[in-house]
Design a protein around this motif. Structure first.
Motif, PDB file in Angstrom:
ATOM      1  N   LYS A   7      32.814  46.102 -55.894  1.00 56.61           N
ATOM      2  CA  LYS A   7      31.754  45.804 -54.932  1.00 56.61           C
ATOM      3  C   LYS A   7      30.820  44.726 -55.472  1.00 56.61           C
ATOM      4  O   LYS A   7      30.461  43.769 -54.760  1.00 56.61           O
ATOM      5  N   ALA A   8      30.417  44.849 -56.747  1.00 56.82           N
ATOM      6  CA  ALA A   8      29.525  43.862 -57.351  1.00 56.82           C
ATOM      7  C   ALA A   8      30.220  42.514 -57.505  1.00 56.82           C
ATOM      8  O   ALA A   8      29.618  41.456 -57.264  1.00 56.82           O
ATOM      9  N   ALA A   9      31.486  42.538 -57.919  1.00 56.66           N
ATOM     10  CA  ALA A   9      32.230  41.282 -58.066  1.00 56.66           C
ATOM     11  C   ALA A   9      32.348  40.561 -56.727  1.00 56.66           C
ATOM     12  O   ALA A   9      32.198  39.334 -56.657  1.00 56.66           O
ATOM     13  N   ASP A  10      32.602  41.303 -55.666  1.00 59.48           N
ATOM     14  CA  ASP A  10      32.704  40.694 -54.334  1.00 59.48           C
ATOM     15  C   ASP A  10      31.382  40.051 -53.918  1.00 59.48           C
ATOM     16  O   ASP A  10      31.366  38.983 -53.301  1.00 59.48           O
ATOM     17  N   ARG A  11      30.268  40.688 -54.272  1.00 57.71           N
ATOM     18  CA  ARG A  11      28.955  40.120 -53.934  1.00 57.71           C
ATOM     19  C   ARG A  11      28.749  38.785 -54.654  1.00 57.71           C
ATOM     20  O   ARG A  11      28.255  37.818 -54.056  1.00 57.71           O
ATOM     21  N   LEU A  12      29.134  38.734 -55.921  1.00 57.18           N
ATOM     22  CA  LEU A  12      28.965  37.499 -56.682  1.00 57.18           C
ATOM     23  C   LEU A  12      29.922  36.415 -56.197  1.00 57.18           C
ATOM     24  O   LEU A  12      29.539  35.242 -56.080  1.00 57.18           O
ATOM     25  N   LEU A  13      31.148  36.786 -55.896  1.00 53.91           N
ATOM     26  CA  LEU A  13      32.109  35.805 -55.382  1.00 53.91           C
ATOM     27  C   LEU A  13      31.646  35.218 -54.054  1.00 53.91           C
ATOM     28  O   LEU A  13      31.875  34.033 -53.774  1.00 53.91           O
TER      29      LEU A  13
END
Length: 264
Positions: A7-13
């Motif tokens: 979830k956090a990685a998707d937000r940063l991407l």
């Protein structure tokens, strides 16, 4: 943990796609573990490589006391350098690909041998270095207003942005990395001075730290890869149209030119 990491990685991407920074991640992760932060970083690297980018090295961040004080942290971290982050000196760098860029002068290690921890010594690290180059690193943050802690910056690939390498290779044996000095000019004005000893006592110590930190994760530092050991000064904001020159004693100079804001 993996659900939270994805979830956090998707937000940063998504920030790379939209150009809109996000609020700090830390409040959403009460444990804020370093392990989780590196997992978030790795998930982004996996997506970049699936899209065709290639890992070309690593960076050590937060290696000097000046940077640690500036960012409010007390330990180094590392991030990945990919092919798309490298830019030629003197050539315009599209400023539009950065959100809130800052610049740092560094020594770049180019490896000639693999280096795998744990247990790497300074002697083994020195033996693995093919040559060194003067370098400028553009650090950037996908976190709004640089409101970051150690968890946020690790998750955000150690706030990596871009790399500009000088073009004159120098043998490691021809310079004393502890004693080298540097000047940083932005727009023709002297902005800062620094020394190699500011980076964990010597930039070579940062290379040792990196090899021994990524080794237990199954990562080997590869021949040909670039390692940025950390800045010799604080990081300074730059903007479209800026020209930045770092002069490093014994290594020469490196110049970064930021192009137009509309260029990506």
């Amino acid at each position: 943990m993996d659900t939270a990491a994805h979830k956090a990685a998707d937000r940063l991407l998504e920030v790379y796609r939209t150009g809109e920074p996000i609020d700090p991640l830390t409040p959403d992760h009460p444990d804020a573990s370093i392990e989780l932060a590196y997992r978030i970083q790795q998930l982004q690297v996996e997506q970049w490589t699936l899209a065709g980018d290639v890992v070309k090295g690593h960076k050590v961040g937060l290696a000097s006391r000046a940077i640690q004080r500036q960012m409010g942290v007390d330990q180094p971290d590392f991030g990945h350098l990919t092919a798309s982050m490298f830019h030629l000196e003197h050539q315009p760098i599209p400023a539009g690909r950065f959100l809130q860029p800052r610049i740092e002068p560094e020594v770049a290690f180019v490896l000639g041998r693999p280096l795998a921890g744990p247990g790497v010594t300074a002697a083994e690290a020195a033996r693995a270095v093919d040559f060194v180059l003067p370098a400028l690193e553009i650090v950037d943050s996908r976190i709004r207003d640089w409101k970051i802690g150690i968890f946020d910056t690790i998750a955000d690939n150690a706030s990596s942005g871009g790399v500009i390498l000088g073009s004159r290779p120098v043998s490691l044996g021809d310079v004393d990395l502890r004693l080298i000095g540097c000047t940083l000019h932005i727009g023709g004005e002297l902005t800062a001075t620094g020394a190699g000893g500011a980076v964990l006592g010597s930039p070579l110590n940062a290379l040792v730290w990196l090899a021994n930190t990524v080794g237990p994760l199954g990562v080997t530092l590869e021949p040909g890869h670039v390692v940025l050991p950390g800045s010799m000064t604080r990081a300074f904001p730059v903007a479209a149209g800026d020209s930045v020159v770092a002069n490093i004693s014994g290594l020469g100079s490196v110049t970064a030119v930021l192009g137009g804001k509309d260029e990506k």
